[in-house]
Design a protein around this motif. Structure first.
Motif, mmCIF file in Angstrom:
data_model
loop_
_atom_site.group_PDB
_atom_site.id
_atom_site.type_symbol
_atom_site.label_atom_id
_atom_site.label_comp_id
_atom_site.label_asym_id
_atom_site.label_seq_id
_atom_site.Cartn_x
_atom_site.Cartn_y
_atom_site.Cartn_z
ATOM 1 N N PHE A 1 -3.978 4.632 1.747
ATOM 2 C CA PHE A 1 -2.562 4.962 1.851
ATOM 3 C C PHE A 1 -1.633 3.785 1.536
ATOM 4 C CE2 PHE A 1 -4.517 8.266 4.508
ATOM 5 C CZ PHE A 1 -3.936 9.381 3.935
ATOM 6 N N GLU A 2 -2.157 2.571 1.513
ATOM 7 C CA GLU A 2 -1.331 1.415 1.153
ATOM 8 C C GLU A 2 -2.228 0.325 0.598
ATOM 9 O OE1 GLU A 2 0.159 -1.274 4.141
ATOM 10 O OE2 GLU A 2 -0.754 -0.069 5.731
ATOM 11 N N VAL A 3 -1.603 -0.646 -0.088
ATOM 12 C CA VAL A 3 -2.361 -1.726 -0.693
ATOM 13 C C VAL A 3 -2.841 -2.716 0.358
ATOM 14 C CG1 VAL A 3 -2.256 -3.616 -2.369
ATOM 15 C CG2 VAL A 3 -1.063 -1.474 -2.842
ATOM 16 N N HIS A 4 -2.126 -2.852 1.467
ATOM 17 C CA HIS A 4 -2.464 -3.802 2.529
ATOM 18 C C HIS A 4 -2.290 -5.241 2.070
ATOM 19 C CE1 HIS A 4 -3.796 -1.346 5.891
ATOM 20 N NE2 HIS A 4 -4.477 -0.597 5.073
ATOM 21 N N ASN A 5 -1.436 -5.476 1.087
ATOM 22 C CA ASN A 5 -1.121 -6.832 0.665
ATOM 23 C C ASN A 5 0.124 -6.776 -0.206
ATOM 24 O OD1 ASN A 5 -1.108 -9.332 -1.040
ATOM 25 N ND2 ASN A 5 -2.973 -9.770 0.108
ATOM 26 N N LEU A 6 1.209 -7.362 0.283
ATOM 27 C CA LEU A 6 2.473 -7.312 -0.440
ATOM 28 C C LEU A 6 2.380 -8.019 -1.783
ATOM 29 C CD1 LEU A 6 5.468 -6.588 -0.510
ATOM 30 C CD2 LEU A 6 5.940 -8.670 0.785
ATOM 31 N N ASP B 1 -0.923 -6.699 4.984
ATOM 32 C CA ASP B 1 -0.251 -5.416 5.183
ATOM 33 C C ASP B 1 0.941 -5.304 4.235
ATOM 34 O OD1 ASP B 1 -1.165 -3.401 7.127
ATOM 35 O OD2 ASP B 1 -1.236 -5.094 8.506
ATOM 36 N N TYR B 2 1.499 -4.090 4.205
ATOM 37 C CA TYR B 2 2.699 -3.780 3.421
ATOM 38 C C TYR B 2 2.405 -3.701 1.917
ATOM 39 C CZ TYR B 2 5.033 -5.173 7.770
ATOM 40 O OH TYR B 2 5.415 -5.294 9.076
ATOM 41 N N ASP B 3 3.347 -3.160 1.207
ATOM 42 C CA ASP B 3 3.366 -3.148 -0.254
ATOM 43 C C ASP B 3 4.768 -2.749 -0.692
ATOM 44 O OD1 ASP B 3 3.434 -0.367 0.117
ATOM 45 O OD2 ASP B 3 1.312 -0.111 -0.317
ATOM 46 N N LEU B 4 4.922 -2.175 -1.875
ATOM 47 C CA LEU B 4 6.250 -1.868 -2.410
ATOM 48 C C LEU B 4 6.643 -0.404 -2.314
ATOM 49 C CD1 LEU B 4 6.133 -4.066 -5.639
ATOM 50 C CD2 LEU B 4 7.486 -4.486 -3.586
ATOM 51 N N THR B 5 5.673 0.506 -2.264
ATOM 52 C CA THR B 5 6.019 1.927 -2.387
ATOM 53 C C THR B 5 5.367 2.843 -1.367
ATOM 54 O OG1 THR B 5 4.219 2.320 -3.988
ATOM 55 C CG2 THR B 5 6.358 1.670 -4.886
ATOM 56 N N SER C 1 6.322 0.567 3.389
ATOM 57 C CA SER C 1 7.026 -0.444 2.584
ATOM 58 C C SER C 1 8.483 -0.595 2.985
ATOM 59 C CB SER C 1 6.946 -0.070 1.101
ATOM 60 O OG SER C 1 7.548 1.198 0.859
ATOM 61 N N ARG C 2 9.035 0.378 3.724
ATOM 62 C CA ARG C 2 10.450 0.308 4.089
ATOM 63 C C ARG C 2 10.770 -0.912 4.938
ATOM 64 N NH1 ARG C 2 7.794 4.221 7.058
ATOM 65 N NH2 ARG C 2 8.222 4.409 9.305
ATOM 66 N N TYR C 3 9.795 -1.409 5.694
ATOM 67 C CA TYR C 3 10.052 -2.573 6.544
ATOM 68 C C TYR C 3 10.255 -3.838 5.719
ATOM 69 C CZ TYR C 3 8.335 0.703 9.992
ATOM 70 O OH TYR C 3 8.163 1.818 10.767
ATOM 71 N N VAL C 4 9.598 -3.928 4.578
ATOM 72 C CA VAL C 4 9.801 -5.075 3.688
ATOM 73 C C VAL C 4 11.271 -5.188 3.312
ATOM 74 C CG1 VAL C 4 9.249 -6.036 1.419
ATOM 75 C CG2 VAL C 4 7.447 -4.940 2.789
#
Length: 506
Positions: free
Chosen positions: A380-385, A459-463, A467-470
């Protein structure tokens, strides 16, 4: 010729009267009471946001963390697009901004430090729809990116004074307080309700209880609580009375302790790393770095032992320990949870992404496209910004990442240097502990380093849906950076006219 009311009070009265009529009509048509009240609440929010877009924006920020009450649609395989509560106030805020802009005949331009880079990233990400492996899943990811950019834009447009920045930060902490309640509840209670309308569309209401996340996934709940702890510490510095200083210090400690409950290693290491870096680079703590760091680590260890001693086991397991656990009943090697959320699984999915790109050399240049990594690897996410730039946009994405980092340092360094001089050699009558912009500059910078620079490694990514927390954390820093630039006289000349327009919006 018909005439129309011009004052906000008249418009509000007419809108409320219309809402009352709609409620009566709904009752006569036997619409369920919960549906009628929900519709009325949305209508009231829309009216309030038209009168004051800043109000709608703060509702958006407050509800941003709520992820366990949502509707979702299954796009492909197990990949879902979620519709979260904050979508509604964000949409109302955007309509309010457009309405106020039309009313005052003003241009919606804003002098943001990072918005041009974000818009460039958005354009390139959208372009990757041409080669993403599943167009509709890619489109869903671009839709989430649109919401992220809209959130960022609204924040840097509307929050342009210290007073509004104060409201923003206290709203973030209020949201964190709600999050902490969910985290504490999730340690004891569980709730899981799904109602499917079709095989692909459903409503869900649940708690994240595998690890105590509460109303959001444990990593993001812990991340918000870490940010709130840093902000509360900033307010403790700003407090002018001993009583307020104690209250804010206790609030910072409370957020820190509840941040430990979800057992997010990334959030803890981000908080620890950012705090140590702050002590190292801040002019007033640099000379006593060893003493301050030792004290901080001591408080950290005590907090872990008091709130969740099993956290120490998770830290050891996350870095490869497989022996007997110190505070848990089962062995590390038998813990499926540790493998499911640790670095080992992240390395596996990243390796799979690199393998997919190696099989198609063209993707090394342009990436796998929006949502391409999550589609191929089925996560569900990349797990690396940082890797998100490469997996989505290839080598060109790495150039964008480097451009973003250079822009961040280039815009931040002059402000940091100026504040360092002020702290070491204060101007006449200057007291750093009473300068809101100075204190919150260091607080938000520390929060960005904690959550994006360090926690963003795992954690996190762009989409994705997290990602909204970034964009929230970076926008909060951008707001303070603009205030700091204006304080130093380096803000561009068009800001005063925008300030008058924004004052009319609030």
């Amino acid at each position: 010729m018909a005439t129309y009311p011009q004052t906000s009070i008249q418009r509000t009265c007419i809108a409320l009267s219309a809402a009352l009529l709609l409620l009566v009509a709904a009752a006569l048509c036997e619409v369920p009471w919960w549906a009628s009240l929900s519709g009325l609440a949305v209508l009231a929010l829309g009216v309030a946001s038209m009168v004051s877009p800043l109000f709608g924006l703060m509702v958006t920020v407050f509800t941003l963390i709520i992820a366990t009450a949502n509707a979702f649609y299954l796009v492909v395989n197990t990949l879902q697009i979620h519709f979260y509560p904050y979508y509604i106030p964000l949409g109302c805020t955007c309509l309010g901004i457009l309405g106020q802009a039309a009313l005052h005949k003003q241009r919606l331009k804003v002098a943001s430090s990072f918005l041009p880079v974000i818009l460039l990233i958005f354009c390139v990400e959208t372009l990757t729809l041409l080669w993403t492996p599943h167009f509709y899943w890619g489109l869903a990811n671009v839709f989430r990116l649109v919401l992220n950019v809209a959130l960022y834009y609204c924040l840097v447009l509307l929050v342009d004074t210290e007073c509004k920045a104060d409201i923003l930060f206290k709203t973030i902490m209020a949201s964190a307080l709600m999050t902490s309640a969910g985290v504490i509840a999730a340690t004891t209670y569980s709730y899981d309700l799904h109602r499917y309308f079709t095989s692909k569309f459903a409503l869900e209401l649940h708690f994240y209880t595998i690890r105590a996340g509460g109303i959001e996934s444990w990593n993001q709940s812990a991340g918000l609580l870490a940010v709130a702890s840093i902000l509360a510490a900033g307010y403790a510095v700003l407090a002018r009375t001993r009583g307020r200083r104690i209250v804010w210090a206790l609030a910072a400690m409370y957020f820190f302790c509840t941040m430990l409950l979800p057992a997010s290693r990334g959030a803890l290491l981000g908080f620890l790393g950012a705090a140590v870096l702050f002590l190292l680079v801040h002019p007033l703590t640099r000379r006593r770095f060893l003493k301050k760091t030792t004290l901080f680590v001591g408080v950290l260890v005590i907090g872990i032992l008091v709130t969740s001693p099993e956290y120490i086991d998770r830290l050891m397991v996350g870095f490869g320990y497989t022996g007997e656990l110190l505070f848990s009943k089962k062995k590390a090697s038998s813990s499926s949870d540790s493998d499911a959320t640790g670095l080992s699984t992240r390395f596996k999915i990243w390796k799979a992404g690199f393998r997919d790109m190696g099989e198609e050399p063209g993707t090394l240049l342009g990436g796998l496209g929006a949502g391409g990594f999550t589609y191929d690897v089925k996560v569900f996410e990349v797990h690396n910004l940082y890797l998100a730039f490469f997996f989505d946009m290839g080598v060109f994405g790495l150039f964008l990442l480097a451009f973003w980092i250079v822009t961040f340092v280039w815009r931040s360094r002059p402000v940091f240097d100026r504040y360092e001089v002020w702290l070491l050699r204060p101007p006449d009558g200057f007291r750093a502990s009473r300068d809101f912009t100075l204190v919150m500059f260091f607080a938000t910078l520390t929060a960005v380093v904690s959550e994006l620079a360090i926690h963003g490694l795992v954690d996190y990514d762009l989409t994705s849906f997290v990602s909204r927390y970034v964009f929230l954390y970076l926008a909060a820093y951008d707001v303070v950076l603009r205030l700091a630039e204006a304080q130093g006289g380096s803000v561009v000349s068009r800001l005063p006219s925008e300030g008058r327009f924004l004052k009319g919006m609030a």
